[in-house]
Each structure stands twice: as C-alpha cells, then as structure tokens.
Design a protein around this motif. Structure first.
Motif, mmCIF file in Angstrom:
data_model
loop_
_atom_site.group_PDB
_atom_site.id
_atom_site.type_symbol
_atom_site.label_atom_id
_atom_site.label_comp_id
_atom_site.label_asym_id
_atom_site.label_seq_id
_atom_site.Cartn_x
_atom_site.Cartn_y
_atom_site.Cartn_z
ATOM 1 N N PHE A 178 0.834 -1.201 0.000
ATOM 2 C CA PHE A 178 0.000 0.000 0.000
ATOM 3 C C PHE A 178 0.873 1.258 0.000
ATOM 4 O O PHE A 178 0.575 2.223 -0.700
ATOM 5 C CB PHE A 178 -0.926 0.008 1.215
ATOM 6 C CG PHE A 178 -2.220 -0.724 1.013
ATOM 7 C CD1 PHE A 178 -3.217 -0.182 0.221
ATOM 8 C CD2 PHE A 178 -2.441 -1.954 1.617
ATOM 9 C CE1 PHE A 178 -4.415 -0.853 0.022
ATOM 10 C CE2 PHE A 178 -3.631 -2.635 1.431
ATOM 11 C CZ PHE A 178 -4.629 -2.084 0.629
ATOM 12 N N ALA A 179 1.939 1.234 0.781
ATOM 13 C CA ALA A 179 2.825 2.403 0.836
ATOM 14 C C ALA A 179 3.428 2.687 -0.533
ATOM 15 O O ALA A 179 3.505 3.845 -0.972
ATOM 16 C CB ALA A 179 3.920 2.175 1.875
ATOM 17 N N ARG A 180 3.843 1.621 -1.235
ATOM 18 C CA ARG A 180 4.413 1.817 -2.578
ATOM 19 C C ARG A 180 3.354 2.323 -3.558
ATOM 20 O O ARG A 180 3.696 2.969 -4.559
ATOM 21 C CB ARG A 180 5.008 0.495 -3.083
ATOM 22 C CG ARG A 180 6.259 0.048 -2.340
ATOM 23 C CD ARG A 180 6.969 -1.071 -3.080
ATOM 24 N NE ARG A 180 6.137 -2.267 -3.210
ATOM 25 C CZ ARG A 180 6.109 -3.257 -2.338
ATOM 26 N NH1 ARG A 180 6.847 -3.191 -1.220
ATOM 27 N NH2 ARG A 180 5.351 -4.318 -2.541
ATOM 28 N N ALA A 181 2.084 2.042 -3.263
ATOM 29 C CA ALA A 181 0.996 2.489 -4.134
ATOM 30 C C ALA A 181 0.519 3.892 -3.780
ATOM 31 O O ALA A 181 -0.516 4.341 -4.282
ATOM 32 C CB ALA A 181 -0.169 1.506 -4.050
ATOM 33 N N GLY A 182 1.256 4.575 -2.911
ATOM 34 C CA GLY A 182 0.932 5.955 -2.589
ATOM 35 C C GLY A 182 -0.026 6.140 -1.439
ATOM 36 O O GLY A 182 -0.680 7.183 -1.332
ATOM 37 N N VAL A 183 -0.110 5.132 -0.551
ATOM 38 C CA VAL A 183 -0.980 5.224 0.629
ATOM 39 C C VAL A 183 -0.091 5.181 1.880
ATOM 40 O O VAL A 183 0.300 4.105 2.331
ATOM 41 C CB VAL A 183 -1.996 4.067 0.671
ATOM 42 C CG1 VAL A 183 -2.911 4.224 1.888
ATOM 43 C CG2 VAL A 183 -2.802 4.008 -0.612
#
Length: 322
Positions: A178-183
């Motif tokens: 999720f962090a890599r997906a901009g979250v």
C-alpha cells in the motif's frame, strides 16, 4: 443472573459486562491466561467479581459462558465441581473463524445437545460444522467511544496486534505494498513498534490517535471480525477493507470501499486521502451504520434473550444451577 466466564477477550468482555447481571471471572495468583481476573486495561463495572478456583466450588452461578475447548472439557468441572451442559447451563462462545480445510471445520462443541454455541458473526456460523448443537449468532457490540474523527492527517490508520507474527493472516505483508501504491500508513497495536508503528497506547489514546488519520485501512485476510474495525467506524472513520470473512456484511457501500482487488483498494484509499470532505461524509455513514448494527443496547439485549432461553431450557430439562 449470575454468569461465570473466563477473561479471554478483553474488548469483547468489556461490552458484555456492561449488562445488568453479576459476572464471576476466575483469577489465579499469577493472572495467567486461565485466571486473568478483572481487566486492567479496560474499564469494568463493580458487578464483575474475581473468584479463585477454590472459591468457585461454593459459588452460586446460573450459567457459564465458555470460550475455549479446555474450559469446556476440563476447567469448568475441575474448578466448579459441575459438568458444563449437564450440571450447569452452558453457552460456548466462539470468537474465531475456523481454520483448515473446508471439509474439516468441525467445532469442538459439535453434537452437544446440552449446550448452545454462540457465534459472533454469520460467516462463522456458516463455516463452522457444529453438527446437532444448537447455534445462535450475536453480532458484536461495543461501548461507543464517541465521534472523534478529525482526519487532519492524510494518512491511513491500521490496527493490528502482533502484526509481524501473524503476517499474512492479518495482511501485514500488504502494508508495504500500500505504501508503494501511494498510501502512507500509520500502524498501531501490540508489537507495532517492531514494524515502525506505535504501541502501548491506552484505548482512549489509541482512539484519539486513530481518529486523526484520514481513513481506516483493514488489510486482514482471515479473522472473525476485528473489533478495531468496528471501533474505527464508531469513531466516524471511512473504511477501506478487504472483502473477506464478515467484512462485506459489516461495512456498507456508503462507508468506504470493500474489495478483494488490491488496485481498487489502493485507489479508494488515495481518493479519501485527497478529499477530506468525501472522507468525512463516508465516515459519518460508517458511524451511523455501526451505531445501529453494533450498538451496545442491541448487543446486550440479544445476549439477555439467549441467556434467559438457555437457563429456562435447562430448568425445563430438570437441571438446576446451584
């Protein structure tokens, strides 16, 4: 009514003991898992009393709520001198979703005509094989923490206890994705510090901290129904959650996004982080739904009905509590 139960699940028990009954919880000198006694991290009323195993021999109780196989098979009779279901009206409260092959999900209290299994979700009732044992489903209820949502931080809040140990079960492996997906994510819970999160917060502090995050992310793959999700909805937080186990029944469409597609979940989370007004509207819908579905009054009323039914049935069968 005087109810014997072990302190197994602190959050669930906190709601249960808000009723008008008297509650007897076993206690051991070291407060180990079979004798935790009264909670120290939750606010329990004076109607909850501790009793040692020796004291339980002479304790008057009307019904016992067991929550683990060894309570049913060993502890209850050894500590009270009465056989659950045969000498004492008994409800087996099943907190968990079953584990294993679908064809082999037999409940430890299956085929017991002398007791009732209470499930906390309809999903669990559907998946557990309880044989001829009577079952009931009583959805969770919690003490309302109040509307605290501010959403001032454009980040997703996640609550997972023992996130590293539980791994894929709780979706811990999805958090970096999720962090890599901009979250951007803030993790809370027991042992969260090991993964760069925050732990050791009192419940009220956790609620305040969580409510500052723009949305609540529930990445859990397989659990009964996390009370942290229900608490987040009560706080007024919009939800982004995996569509697994009971979640599709617990989160309405207007409260956020529920899906098994990672791209849809990441996109929904980013949209909430970018739109505070939409996030607040979804959070308001989440709270309204949670108050109705998971409100304390409904929860206690459902439990009162089941307790009275079980005790009345036992008395008609000739069983008398001491």
């Amino acid at each position: 009514m005087r109810i014997l139960l072990w302190h197994v699940h602190g959050s669930w028990t906190t709601a249960f003991v808000q009723g008008h009954h008297e509650y007897v919880v076993p206690v051991l000198p070291d407060r180990s898992p079979d004798g935790r006694g009264r909670a120290r991290s939750w606010d329990w009323p004076a109607s909850v009393v501790e009793r040692t195993p020796a004291q339980l021999r002479d304790e008057d109780v009307d019904v016992v709520v067991v929550q683990q196989p060894h309570e049913l098979a060993e502890l209850c009779e050894a500590w009270t001198g009465r056989r659950p279901g045969r000498d004492l009206p008994t409800i087996y409260l099943e907190h968990n979703a079953p584990q294993g092959r679908i064809a082999d999900l037999r409940h430890p209290a299956a085929d017991r005509r002398d007791l009732t299994i209470a499930h906390v979700t309809s999903f669990n009732d559907l998946f557990w094989d309880c044989g001829t044992t009577r079952t009931r489903t009583i959805q969770h209820g919690i003490v309302d923490p109040g509307h605290r949502y501010t959403g001032v931080l454009p980040r997703a809040g996640v609550v997972i206890n023992e996130a590293r140990r539980r791994g894929r079960v709780t979706g811990t492996d999805l958090l970096p994705r999720f962090a890599r997906a901009g979250v951007p994510i803030d993790l809370f819970g027991m042992d969260a510090a090991r993964l760069g999160g925050v732990e050791d917060l009192a419940q009220s502090q956790l609620h305040d901290a969580l409510a500052r995050r723009r949305c609540y992310l529930h990445p859990v793959r397989w659990t009964s129904l996390g009370l942290s999700l229900i608490e987040a909805m009560h706080l007024g937080m919009p939800v982004v959650a995996l569509a697994t186990t009971e979640v599709p029944e617990a989160v309405p469409a207007q409260a956020g996004t529920v899906s098994t597609r990672f791209d849809a979940l990441a996109r929904a989370a980013r949209a909430l982080l970018d739109d505070p007004d939409a996030a607040r509207a979804a959070g308001d819908a989440a709270r309204a739904f949670a108050l109705e579905r998971f409100g304390l009054h409904r929860f206690l009323t459902d439990w009162d009905d089941l307790l009275e039914e079980v005790v009345a049935d036992a008395h008609r069968a000739g069983l008398r509590a001491r």
